[in-house]
Design a protein around this motif. Sequence first.
Motif, PDB file in Angstrom:
ATOM      1  N   VAL A 139      33.838  35.757  44.514  1.00 36.25           N
ATOM      2  CA  VAL A 139      34.743  36.212  45.569  1.00 36.25           C
ATOM      3  C   VAL A 139      34.046  36.118  46.929  1.00 36.25           C
ATOM      4  N   SER A 184      33.628  37.100  38.291  1.00 35.98           N
ATOM      5  CA  SER A 184      34.471  36.598  39.380  1.00 35.98           C
ATOM      6  C   SER A 184      33.603  36.196  40.554  1.00 35.98           C
ATOM      7  N   SER A 197      43.089  35.735  38.910  1.00 33.19           N
ATOM      8  CA  SER A 197      43.082  37.030  38.225  1.00 33.19           C
ATOM      9  C   SER A 197      42.623  36.722  36.804  1.00 33.19           C
ATOM     10  N   SER A 248      39.610  41.426  36.044  1.00 37.22           N
ATOM     11  CA  SER A 248      38.776  41.261  37.225  1.00 37.22           C
ATOM     12  C   SER A 248      39.606  40.364  38.142  1.00 37.22           C
ATOM     13  N   ASP A 249      40.104  40.965  39.202  1.00 44.00           N
ATOM     14  CA  ASP A 249      41.167  40.314  39.956  1.00 44.00           C
ATOM     15  C   ASP A 249      40.719  39.954  41.371  1.00 44.00           C
ATOM     16  N   ALA A 250      40.627  38.663  41.635  1.00 50.00           N
ATOM     17  CA  ALA A 250      40.170  38.233  42.958  1.00 50.00           C
ATOM     18  C   ALA A 250      41.296  38.214  43.997  1.00 50.00           C
ATOM     19  N   GLU A 284      40.614  45.080  51.630  1.00 46.33           N
ATOM     20  CA  GLU A 284      39.978  44.023  50.859  1.00 46.33           C
ATOM     21  C   GLU A 284      39.159  44.683  49.758  1.00 46.33           C
ATOM     22  N   THR A 315      37.665  43.904  45.345  1.00 43.84           N
ATOM     23  CA  THR A 315      37.744  43.163  44.086  1.00 43.84           C
ATOM     24  C   THR A 315      37.775  44.196  42.964  1.00 43.84           C
ATOM     25  N   LYS A 329      41.843  32.391  44.233  1.00 45.12           N
ATOM     26  CA  LYS A 329      41.632  33.807  43.907  1.00 45.12           C
ATOM     27  C   LYS A 329      42.228  34.134  42.545  1.00 45.12           C
ATOM     28  N   SER A 333      40.615  40.068  47.176  1.00 45.55           N
ATOM     29  CA  SER A 333      39.189  40.060  47.496  1.00 45.55           C
ATOM     30  C   SER A 333      38.854  39.565  48.896  1.00 45.55           C
TER      31      SER A 333
END
Length: 578
Positions: free
Chosen positions: A540, A538, A500, A484-486, A462, A464, A498, A489
């Motif tokens: 998360v 983001s 991206s 910033s990619d959830a 897991e 982020t 989630k 996460s």
Amino acid sequence: MCGLTRFVWVLALLICLKNGRDGGVMALESNYQTQTRNHVRVKQVYRTGYHFQPKKNWINGPMYYKGYYHLFYQYNPKGAVWGNIVWAHSVSKDMINWIHLEPAIVPSKPYDKYGCWSGSATILPGDKPVILYTGIVDPKPAPGHQVQVYAIPANYSDPYLREWIKPDDNPFLKPTSENISAFRDPTTAWYNNGHWKIIIGSRHHHRGIAYLYRSRDFVTWVKAKHPFHSKRDTGMWECPDFYPVACKGTNGLDTSTLGKGVKHVLKNSLEVTRYEYYTIGRYNLVKDKYIPYNTTEDGWGGLRYDYGNFFGSKSFYDPSTKRRIVWSWANESSTATENIKKGWAGIQLIPRKVWLDKSGYMLLQWPISELENLRRKKVELKKMTLNKGDIVEVKGVTAVQADIEVTFTFSSLEKAELYDEKWAKFPQHDLGKSICGVRGATVQGGLGPFGLMTLASHDLKEYTPVFFRVFKTINEKYKVLLCSDATPSSLLNPNEYKPSFGGFVDVDLAEKKLSLRSLIDHSVVESFAERGKTVITSRVYPTLAINSNAHLHVFNNGYEPITIKKLNAWSMKTASMT
Ligand SMILES: *[C@@H]1O[C@H](CO)[C@@H](O)[C@H](O)[C@H]1NC(C)=O
Ligand SMILES: *[C@@H]1O[C@H](CO)[C@@H](O)[C@H](O)[C@H]1NC(C)=O
Ligand SMILES: *[C@@H]1O[C@H](CO)[C@@H](O)[C@H](O)[C@H]1NC(C)=O
Ligand SMILES: *[C@H]1O[C@@H](CO)[C@H](O)[C@@H](O)[C@@H]1NC(C)=O
């Protein structure tokens, strides 16, 4: 002409309000607990440590007056259903540590019986603050019949301005030719040519509109013949914000400032897409209209303060430090059920100083320096090279509540991947999904992906990621993308939203260097590329990387080796919210 200087124009704003949908979701019971004497500390893994949050429910809205920053925010004291929106109120000396007060404005009159929605504060001559807001007379037609109301302090000597009154000549504006259910969010007033001026957000079919109103006395307001600005196909404009920026330097300007060396910014929050965009333009005083420069798009593809969870922002001028500060609300990405379970929804992001980039084409943003007072133990890395596949943990920092600044260098641009020209046709808001989401942090590249893995579990199941990827166009130009990619996460929470998020960074790579700052706080990661050129927030909800189980890493998954020129990471103290 700045006839205005005689006024002590302080201020400011209120962050905007949400109407309707997002607020839908409040809890009836709060399940937090008070731990320490002075701090409301909550035993909840997603509650933030240094971002502003009310005890529950969701927020929105700021101003500076006689030594205190005031935050007014949209709040549903009743919980479960959206409605009866009040102006909750907190004060602070530094915009980081807060004292919560009783709500400043609550529904009490026929014209605001169904809600006290967003608006702004203006400081009139003689240091007299006034709040303008939207009152809801009737819930029908949806989202409500809207009028404009003003309120003044009951006691100007109270430094907290706890109590506000609504004078009898309210409402000061009722919709005439405007759409009665799309007429809201008055701005901070500015003054020129003998008049106070405000704009109010609206729409006509799909055209977004900012109507201009003028007043000599701040009591009687007259609508200007022409809208201040409008744009087809942008839908309802919420929380418009109009302010001057200096062409040189980083200082902010009072909202009424005009003249040489000044440009203007108009920002709107778009009800349809749920994101905001701004343009930089010229204030034509003869026509009393705003005209964006053609350097950026005036529409959905326009510039954004933030390419992530960010909406309803407002700016205000802080005369005590000569800064213009943009402040925004970030909604949750969690589901309604989860929000009810945790008992709150929505946080206020760290206030950002905003100024015009040297190019004159875009704004720069940076977290207010007061935040640095929360920095505790510092961990440093220097001159470390990351080859393809390297992931290095930054140890010794409370990774769940941290502030990180890092500068990456590389020696060649040759390995940059080819830029796909069809991306140029994507609206900005699709970049994240289409590029960051498809070419995530673990998808090998040429120059990048490299960056930070925030809120990571010990086994990296897991995390982020916040990272750069550099592309080369067919005519040998370079495009830098911040992502910033959830997506990775939250391992045990497959139903979470989630997204991206991605945004291009307008940077010259001659020095082969890219910098990044990330503010990590339990359920939020705010990232600033290249000293504030591109920013992404983001929300998360890690399920493994919580509290002391969260870790921080730097990584490179591109063929080009990346050097960490310097990395500073600070553990962050919890702010006081009493
Ligand atoms: C107004 O506020 C000041 C300062 O807090 C206080 O001393 C005074 O009693 C207040 N006046 C009224 C009428 O409440
Ligand atoms: C007036 O506003 C309402 C609510 O936003 C919208 O449904 C309606 O289409 C608008 N009417 C016009 C003519 O724009
Ligand atoms: C933008 O406007 C300037 C003059 O104000 C003009 O010279 C330029 O060609 C325009 N650019 C575009 C892309 O329209
Ligand atoms: C925030 O929440 C997500 C997920 O529910 C929505 O997709 C966004 O539209 C929403 N953003 C705003 C500004 O309300």
